[in-house]
Design a protein around this motif. Structure first.
Motif, PDB file in Angstrom:
ATOM      1  N   LEU A  58      -2.972 -83.799  48.060  1.00 18.12           N
ATOM      2  CA  LEU A  58      -3.958 -82.716  48.033  1.00 18.12           C
ATOM      3  C   LEU A  58      -3.744 -81.725  49.175  1.00 18.12           C
ATOM      4  O   LEU A  58      -3.884 -80.514  48.996  1.00 18.12           O
ATOM      5  N   ILE A  59      -3.400 -82.241  50.330  1.00 19.63           N
ATOM      6  CA  ILE A  59      -3.153 -81.382  51.487  1.00 19.63           C
ATOM      7  C   ILE A  59      -1.937 -80.501  51.234  1.00 19.63           C
ATOM      8  O   ILE A  59      -1.968 -79.291  51.471  1.00 19.63           O
ATOM      9  N   ASP A  60      -0.858 -81.105  50.744  1.00 12.05           N
ATOM     10  CA  ASP A  60       0.350 -80.331  50.454  1.00 12.05           C
ATOM     11  C   ASP A  60       0.089 -79.272  49.387  1.00 12.05           C
ATOM     12  O   ASP A  60       0.579 -78.146  49.485  1.00 12.05           O
ATOM     13  N   GLU A  61      -0.688 -79.623  48.372  1.00  5.44           N
ATOM     14  CA  GLU A  61      -1.037 -78.646  47.332  1.00  5.44           C
ATOM     15  C   GLU A  61      -1.803 -77.473  47.936  1.00  5.44           C
ATOM     16  O   GLU A  61      -1.531 -76.313  47.614  1.00  5.44           O
ATOM     17  N   ALA A  62      -2.759 -77.763  48.796  1.00  2.00           N
ATOM     18  CA  ALA A  62      -3.555 -76.702  49.421  1.00  2.00           C
ATOM     19  C   ALA A  62      -2.672 -75.800  50.284  1.00  2.00           C
ATOM     20  O   ALA A  62      -2.790 -74.569  50.233  1.00  2.00           O
ATOM     21  N   SER A 106      -8.773 -69.845  56.526  1.00  2.77           N
ATOM     22  CA  SER A 106      -9.515 -69.017  57.474  1.00  2.77           C
ATOM     23  C   SER A 106      -8.687 -68.793  58.742  1.00  2.77           C
ATOM     24  O   SER A 106      -8.601 -67.674  59.257  1.00  2.77           O
ATOM     25  N   VAL A 107      -8.065 -69.853  59.224  1.00  2.00           N
ATOM     26  CA  VAL A 107      -7.212 -69.748  60.414  1.00  2.00           C
ATOM     27  C   VAL A 107      -5.987 -68.894  60.102  1.00  2.00           C
ATOM     28  O   VAL A 107      -5.612 -68.012  60.881  1.00  2.00           O
ATOM     29  N   VAL A 108      -5.369 -69.145  58.962  1.00  2.00           N
ATOM     30  CA  VAL A 108      -4.174 -68.398  58.557  1.00  2.00           C
ATOM     31  C   VAL A 108      -4.480 -66.900  58.477  1.00  2.00           C
ATOM     32  O   VAL A 108      -3.719 -66.070  58.989  1.00  2.00           O
ATOM     33  N   LEU A 109      -5.586 -66.550  57.862  1.00  2.00           N
ATOM     34  CA  LEU A 109      -5.948 -65.133  57.730  1.00  2.00           C
ATOM     35  C   LEU A 109      -6.222 -64.497  59.091  1.00  2.00           C
ATOM     36  O   LEU A 109      -5.881 -63.337  59.325  1.00  2.00           O
ATOM     37  N   HIS A 110      -6.809 -65.270  59.991  1.00  2.00           N
ATOM     38  CA  HIS A 110      -7.038 -64.762  61.348  1.00  2.00           C
ATOM     39  C   HIS A 110      -5.705 -64.500  62.055  1.00  2.00           C
ATOM     40  O   HIS A 110      -5.538 -63.472  62.718  1.00  2.00           O
ATOM     41  N   VAL A 111      -4.763 -65.415  61.903  1.00  2.00           N
ATOM     42  CA  VAL A 111      -3.436 -65.246  62.511  1.00  2.00           C
ATOM     43  C   VAL A 111      -2.763 -63.998  61.943  1.00  2.00           C
ATOM     44  O   VAL A 111      -2.215 -63.175  62.690  1.00  2.00           O
ATOM     45  N   ILE A 112      -2.814 -63.840  60.636  1.00  2.00           N
ATOM     46  CA  ILE A 112      -2.201 -62.670  59.989  1.00  2.00           C
ATOM     47  C   ILE A 112      -2.853 -61.384  60.497  1.00  2.00           C
ATOM     48  O   ILE A 112      -2.170 -60.393  60.774  1.00  2.00           O
ATOM     49  N   LYS A 113      -4.164 -61.418  60.658  1.00  2.00           N
ATOM     50  CA  LYS A 113      -4.911 -60.243  61.127  1.00  2.00           C
ATOM     51  C   LYS A 113      -4.456 -59.813  62.524  1.00  2.00           C
ATOM     52  O   LYS A 113      -4.483 -58.630  62.860  1.00  2.00           O
ATOM     53  N   LYS A 146       1.338 -69.284  48.615  1.00  2.00           N
ATOM     54  CA  LYS A 146       1.457 -68.429  47.428  1.00  2.00           C
ATOM     55  C   LYS A 146       0.536 -67.216  47.524  1.00  2.00           C
ATOM     56  O   LYS A 146       0.871 -66.131  47.066  1.00  2.00           O
ATOM     57  N   GLU A 147      -0.626 -67.411  48.124  1.00  2.00           N
ATOM     58  CA  GLU A 147      -1.609 -66.337  48.241  1.00  2.00           C
ATOM     59  C   GLU A 147      -1.361 -65.442  49.456  1.00  2.00           C
ATOM     60  O   GLU A 147      -1.924 -64.350  49.545  1.00  2.00           O
ATOM     61  N   ASN A 148      -0.553 -65.912  50.386  1.00  5.45           N
ATOM     62  CA  ASN A 148      -0.271 -65.176  51.627  1.00  5.45           C
ATOM     63  C   ASN A 148       1.228 -65.271  51.897  1.00  5.45           C
ATOM     64  O   ASN A 148       1.688 -66.197  52.554  1.00  5.45           O
ATOM     65  N   LYS A 149       1.970 -64.320  51.396  1.00  3.51           N
ATOM     66  CA  LYS A 149       3.437 -64.384  51.396  1.00  3.51           C
ATOM     67  C   LYS A 149       4.056 -64.453  52.791  1.00  3.51           C
ATOM     68  O   LYS A 149       5.199 -64.855  52.942  1.00  3.51           O
ATOM     69  N   SER A 150       3.323 -64.074  53.824  1.00  3.42           N
ATOM     70  CA  SER A 150       3.904 -64.109  55.167  1.00  3.42           C
ATOM     71  C   SER A 150       3.899 -65.516  55.774  1.00  3.42           C
ATOM     72  O   SER A 150       4.515 -65.748  56.812  1.00  3.42           O
ATOM     73  N   VAL A 151       3.227 -66.459  55.124  1.00  2.00           N
ATOM     74  CA  VAL A 151       3.151 -67.827  55.642  1.00  2.00           C
ATOM     75  C   VAL A 151       4.497 -68.529  55.461  1.00  2.00           C
ATOM     76  O   VAL A 151       5.097 -68.491  54.391  1.00  2.00           O
ATOM     77  N   ILE A 152       4.960 -69.152  56.529  1.00  2.00           N
ATOM     78  CA  ILE A 152       6.178 -69.962  56.496  1.00  2.00           C
ATOM     79  C   ILE A 152       5.747 -71.422  56.511  1.00  2.00           C
ATOM     80  O   ILE A 152       4.883 -71.812  57.298  1.00  2.00           O
ATOM     81  N   ILE A 153       6.354 -72.223  55.645  1.00  2.00           N
ATOM     82  CA  ILE A 153       6.066 -73.658  55.621  1.00  2.00           C
ATOM     83  C   ILE A 153       7.327 -74.419  56.022  1.00  2.00           C
ATOM     84  O   ILE A 153       8.413 -74.149  55.514  1.00  2.00           O
ATOM     85  N   ILE A 154       7.150 -75.357  56.930  1.00  6.80           N
ATOM     86  CA  ILE A 154       8.222 -76.276  57.306  1.00  6.80           C
ATOM     87  C   ILE A 154       7.765 -77.668  56.888  1.00  6.80           C
ATOM     88  O   ILE A 154       6.700 -78.124  57.305  1.00  6.80           O
TER      89      ILE A 154
END
Length: 153
Positions: free
Chosen positions: A85-89, A29-36, A95-103
């Motif tokens: 579980l957190i890392d999987e999520a 939800s937060v990620v989608l808001h940031v993308i928006k 994967k569902e939001n290609k603009s997300v960067i993971i460090i």
């Protein structure tokens, strides 16, 4: 005119007490808001931690208060179980939001032998699960050398 940001960094001592699905739904939800807003979300995965404070282990070895063969590493399985579980999520969100960067700092800290608590005679932690400022700079440089600057994407 409102300021806009190119990146929004999300970092936390992540917790999935209510389960993976609830955690994922909340973070997404937060990620989608940031993308928006037009910014790119950057999620920093949690660092390995230990129930036992190993932050002074290298110091104790140097002072002779701990044997030279004392293992100061955090067992990898201790960390995997707590954060799997957190890392999987987080990975699913990317994967569902290609603009997300993971460090993932554990790519620097951990190997199959465990997660180090010191690098080049520098203690990494200030307690059971927080990286100290000096180590943060060292890890940042090591991450940049190995993976490049994630903010140049």
């Amino acid at each position: 005119m409102a300021k806009s940001f190119k990146y929004v960094v999300l970092a936390s001592n992540w917790s999935a007490k209510k389960g993976k699905d609830d955690f994922k739904r909340s973070l997404e939800s937060v990620v989608l808001h940031v993308i928006k807003t037009g910014a790119r979300p950057v999620i920093i995965k949690d660092v390995a931690g230990s129930e036992v404070d190993l932050s002074r282990c290298i110091l104790y070895k140097k002072l002779g208060w701990a044997k030279d063969n004392t293992n100061c590493n955090i067992p990898r399985e201790d960390f995997r179980g707590a954060h799997e579980l957190i890392d999987e999520a987080i990975d699913e969100i990317q994967k569902e939001n290609k603009s997300v960067i993971i460090i993932d700092p554990n790519n620097i800290l951990c190997s199959d032998n465990g997660c180090v608590t010191s690098i080049k005679n520098t203690a990494i932690y200030r307690d059971t699960s927080h990286i100290n400022a000096t180590a943060s700079q060292l890890l940042g440089k090591m991450y940049l050398n190995r993976y490049g600057n994630p903010f140049n994407n």
